[in-house]
Write a protein that holds these residues in place. Structure first.
Motif, PDB file in Angstrom:
ATOM      1  N   ASP A  23       0.829  -1.208   0.000  1.00  0.00           N
ATOM      2  CA  ASP A  23       0.000   0.000   0.000  1.00  0.00           C
ATOM      3  C   ASP A  23       0.866   1.261   0.000  1.00  0.00           C
ATOM      4  N   PHE A  24       1.982   1.207   0.700  1.00  0.00           N
ATOM      5  CA  PHE A  24       2.925   2.329   0.667  1.00  0.00           C
ATOM      6  C   PHE A  24       3.406   2.571  -0.760  1.00  0.00           C
ATOM      7  N   LEU A  25       3.707   1.498  -1.481  1.00  0.00           N
ATOM      8  CA  LEU A  25       4.170   1.630  -2.870  1.00  0.00           C
ATOM      9  C   LEU A  25       3.095   2.249  -3.753  1.00  0.00           C
ATOM     10  N   VAL A  26       1.866   1.801  -3.569  1.00  0.00           N
ATOM     11  CA  VAL A  26       0.753   2.370  -4.335  1.00  0.00           C
ATOM     12  C   VAL A  26       0.646   3.860  -4.051  1.00  0.00           C
ATOM     13  N   GLN A  27       0.679   4.220  -2.779  1.00  0.00           N
ATOM     14  CA  GLN A  27       0.557   5.624  -2.397  1.00  0.00           C
ATOM     15  C   GLN A  27       1.712   6.449  -2.967  1.00  0.00           C
ATOM     16  N   ALA A  28       2.914   5.927  -2.919  1.00  0.00           N
ATOM     17  CA  ALA A  28       4.087   6.673  -3.382  1.00  0.00           C
ATOM     18  C   ALA A  28       4.117   6.847  -4.889  1.00  0.00           C
ATOM     19  N   PHE A  29       3.644   5.829  -5.621  1.00  0.00           N
ATOM     20  CA  PHE A  29       3.875   5.812  -7.066  1.00  0.00           C
ATOM     21  C   PHE A  29       2.629   5.897  -7.946  1.00  0.00           C
ATOM     22  N   SER A  35       5.883   8.321 -17.973  1.00  0.00           N
ATOM     23  CA  SER A  35       7.205   8.814 -18.387  1.00  0.00           C
ATOM     24  C   SER A  35       8.205   8.878 -17.228  1.00  0.00           C
ATOM     25  N   GLU A  36       7.739   8.772 -15.990  1.00  0.00           N
ATOM     26  CA  GLU A  36       8.637   8.895 -14.839  1.00  0.00           C
ATOM     27  C   GLU A  36       8.906   7.587 -14.099  1.00  0.00           C
ATOM     28  N   ILE A  37       8.198   6.524 -14.402  1.00  0.00           N
ATOM     29  CA  ILE A  37       8.348   5.307 -13.589  1.00  0.00           C
ATOM     30  C   ILE A  37       9.701   4.616 -13.764  1.00  0.00           C
ATOM     31  N   ALA A  38      10.394   4.891 -14.855  1.00  0.00           N
ATOM     32  CA  ALA A  38      11.691   4.257 -15.088  1.00  0.00           C
ATOM     33  C   ALA A  38      12.850   5.240 -14.929  1.00  0.00           C
ATOM     34  N   VAL A  39      12.584   6.411 -14.343  1.00  0.00           N
ATOM     35  CA  VAL A  39      13.631   7.411 -14.143  1.00  0.00           C
ATOM     36  C   VAL A  39      14.410   7.057 -12.878  1.00  0.00           C
ATOM     37  N   SER A  40      15.720   6.890 -13.033  1.00  0.00           N
ATOM     38  CA  SER A  40      16.567   6.574 -11.884  1.00  0.00           C
ATOM     39  C   SER A  40      16.642   7.752 -10.940  1.00  0.00           C
ATOM     40  N   GLY A  41      16.941   7.443  -9.706  1.00  0.00           N
ATOM     41  CA  GLY A  41      17.078   8.479  -8.689  1.00  0.00           C
ATOM     42  C   GLY A  41      18.496   9.005  -8.621  1.00  0.00           C
ATOM     43  N   PRO A  48      11.227   3.941  -9.713  1.00  0.00           N
ATOM     44  CA  PRO A  48      10.056   3.308  -9.094  1.00  0.00           C
ATOM     45  C   PRO A  48       9.778   1.887  -9.594  1.00  0.00           C
ATOM     46  N   VAL A  49       9.835   1.668 -10.885  1.00  0.00           N
ATOM     47  CA  VAL A  49       9.547   0.325 -11.396  1.00  0.00           C
ATOM     48  C   VAL A  49      10.618  -0.672 -10.967  1.00  0.00           C
ATOM     49  N   GLU A  50      11.847  -0.213 -10.859  1.00  0.00           N
ATOM     50  CA  GLU A  50      12.911  -1.094 -10.371  1.00  0.00           C
ATOM     51  C   GLU A  50      12.712  -1.401  -8.883  1.00  0.00           C
ATOM     52  N   GLN A  51      12.261  -0.410  -8.121  1.00  0.00           N
ATOM     53  CA  GLN A  51      11.990  -0.628  -6.697  1.00  0.00           C
ATOM     54  C   GLN A  51      10.971  -1.755  -6.514  1.00  0.00           C
ATOM     55  N   VAL A  52       9.835  -1.645  -7.214  1.00  0.00           N
ATOM     56  CA  VAL A  52       8.758  -2.614  -6.974  1.00  0.00           C
ATOM     57  C   VAL A  52       9.141  -4.010  -7.443  1.00  0.00           C
ATOM     58  N   TYR A  92      14.156  -4.710 -15.341  1.00  0.00           N
ATOM     59  CA  TYR A  92      13.040  -4.130 -14.603  1.00  0.00           C
ATOM     60  C   TYR A  92      12.448  -2.888 -15.256  1.00  0.00           C
ATOM     61  N   LYS A  93      13.292  -2.069 -15.859  1.00  0.00           N
ATOM     62  CA  LYS A  93      12.785  -0.807 -16.420  1.00  0.00           C
ATOM     63  C   LYS A  93      11.785  -1.018 -17.551  1.00  0.00           C
ATOM     64  N   SER A  94      11.777  -2.196 -18.143  1.00  0.00           N
ATOM     65  CA  SER A  94      10.841  -2.463 -19.242  1.00  0.00           C
ATOM     66  C   SER A  94       9.515  -3.046 -18.748  1.00  0.00           C
ATOM     67  N   ARG A  95       9.391  -3.242 -17.465  1.00  0.00           N
ATOM     68  CA  ARG A  95       8.220  -3.909 -16.894  1.00  0.00           C
ATOM     69  C   ARG A  95       7.145  -2.922 -16.419  1.00  0.00           C
ATOM     70  N   SER A  96       6.019  -3.489 -16.060  1.00  0.00           N
ATOM     71  CA  SER A  96       4.883  -2.708 -15.570  1.00  0.00           C
ATOM     72  C   SER A  96       5.014  -2.442 -14.072  1.00  0.00           C
ATOM     73  N   LEU A  97       4.843  -1.197 -13.695  1.00  0.00           N
ATOM     74  CA  LEU A  97       4.847  -0.814 -12.284  1.00  0.00           C
ATOM     75  C   LEU A  97       3.704  -1.499 -11.536  1.00  0.00           C
ATOM     76  N   GLU A  98       2.517  -1.463 -12.126  1.00  0.00           N
ATOM     77  CA  GLU A  98       1.341  -2.054 -11.479  1.00  0.00           C
ATOM     78  C   GLU A  98       1.504  -3.557 -11.290  1.00  0.00           C
ATOM     79  N   ASP A  99       2.043  -4.238 -12.308  1.00  0.00           N
ATOM     80  CA  ASP A  99       2.271  -5.680 -12.177  1.00  0.00           C
ATOM     81  C   ASP A  99       3.304  -5.983 -11.099  1.00  0.00           C
TER      82      ASP A  99
END
Length: 170
Positions: A23-29, A35-41, A48-52, A92-99
């Motif tokens: 739920d924390f991940l859902v709230q954060a992301f 366009s931003e889910i695969a942007v490195s920190g 974000p997608v790599e995190q999940v 990971y960067k090519s994958r779905s955040l939601e999945d």
């Protein structure tokens, strides 16, 4: 052994905190544009997608395997989980955040269910984990919580980095 020192109410709360990580991940992301889910920190920290997906793979290939082997007893060998290698191989960067979040949630729920199904003697089953040494089943919830906290910190840093970039661009 931290988990074993908790009373029933504290153990229940501890497991609820572990259950809350998806739920924390859902709230954060959840509000991020695609366009931003695969942007490195900063310093090439996980996006974000790599995190999940890292969390999902560690939950399935690390914690779940350790829990299963420890439940079986007989002082099992517990291999280390090479997150960087798994991330590279997993693209990971090519994958779905939601999945990734859904996969992590399902794996985390299975591990929590395994904990809830343990009898008091099983919590003391121990094995030898590469790079760590002797660990018991009762160590697993705290190890998971520590790992979650490190990712919460990384995610907060990523969000701050993102917000500072947006301010600079404005």
């Amino acid at each position: 052994m931290k988990y074993m020192k908790l009373n029933h109410s504290e153990k229940k709360s501890f497991l609820a905190d572990l259950e809350a990580m998806p739920d924390f991940l859902v709230q954060a992301f959840s509000s991020l544009p695609q366009s931003e889910i695969a942007v490195s920190g900063p310093n090439q920290a996980f996006s974000p997608v790599e995190q999940v997906w890292h969390l999902a793979d560690l939950e399935r290939q690390g914690f779940a395997i350790r829990i299963q082997r420890l439940r079986a007893g007989d002082n099992p060998h517990l291999p280390d989980f090479d997150g960087a290698s798994v991330a590279k191989q997993g693209d990971y960067k090519s994958r779905s955040l939601e999945d990734g979040i859904a996969t992590f949630r399902a794996a985390r729920n299975e591990n929590i269910a395994a904990f809830r199904g343990l009898d008091s003697d099983e919590w003391l089953n121990a094995g030898d984990q590469d790079g760590v040494g002797k660990v018991s089943l009762c160590d697993m919830p705290a190890m998971m919580a520590e790992h979650d906290e490190s990712h919460r910190t990384e995610i907060a840093a990523w969000l701050a980095f993102r917000n500072s970039r947006r301010i600079d661009e404005a």
